[in-house]
Motif scaffolding. Structure first.
Motif, PDB file in Angstrom:
ATOM      1  N   LEU A 163      -0.421  -0.561  -2.733  1.00 41.32           N
ATOM      2  CA  LEU A 163      -1.513   0.332  -3.119  1.00 41.32           C
ATOM      3  C   LEU A 163      -2.759  -0.446  -3.531  1.00 41.32           C
ATOM      4  O   LEU A 163      -3.884  -0.066  -3.182  1.00 41.32           O
TER       5      LEU A 163
ATOM      6  N   THR B 257      -3.576  -3.341  -2.412  1.00 35.22           N
ATOM      7  CA  THR B 257      -4.127  -3.865  -1.168  1.00 35.22           C
ATOM      8  C   THR B 257      -4.946  -2.807  -0.438  1.00 35.22           C
ATOM      9  O   THR B 257      -6.046  -3.086   0.054  1.00 35.22           O
ATOM     10  N   ILE B 258      -4.426  -1.593  -0.384  1.00 34.71           N
ATOM     11  CA  ILE B 258      -5.149  -0.511   0.290  1.00 34.71           C
ATOM     12  C   ILE B 258      -6.462  -0.209  -0.424  1.00 34.71           C
ATOM     13  O   ILE B 258      -7.512  -0.039   0.212  1.00 34.71           O
TER      14      ILE B 258
ATOM     15  N   VAL C 293      -7.025  -8.721  -0.979  1.00 39.76           N
ATOM     16  CA  VAL C 293      -6.218  -8.261   0.151  1.00 39.76           C
ATOM     17  C   VAL C 293      -5.261  -9.366   0.595  1.00 39.76           C
ATOM     18  O   VAL C 293      -4.090  -9.095   0.869  1.00 39.76           O
TER      19      VAL C 293
END
Length: 61
Positions: A9, A11-12, A37
């Motif tokens: 999450l 990373t998103i 990221v």
């Protein structure tokens, strides 16, 4: 497993934030988003792989 989901999450959200800051041409924030990221994406993928392949993490061997 929950650690992999949380880092995924993050990373998103970092991808979304990096895209928004790229549109604003704030390259300092884009750099931090790219680093986030890379780091959190690596940990999330490796955690999920360890969970599914080796049964819940821990040491392999």
């Amino acid at each position: 497993m929950i650690m992999g989901i949380i880092t995924l999450l993050i990373t998103i959200f970092a991808i979304i934030g990096g895209y928004k800051e790229l549109k604003r041409k704030n390259f300092f924030a884009v750099g931090f988003a790219a680093i986030s990221v890379a780091v959190f994406g690596w940990f999330s993928i490796r955690t999920l792989i360890a969970f599914f392949l080796y049964g819940g993490g821990g040491t392999v061997g």
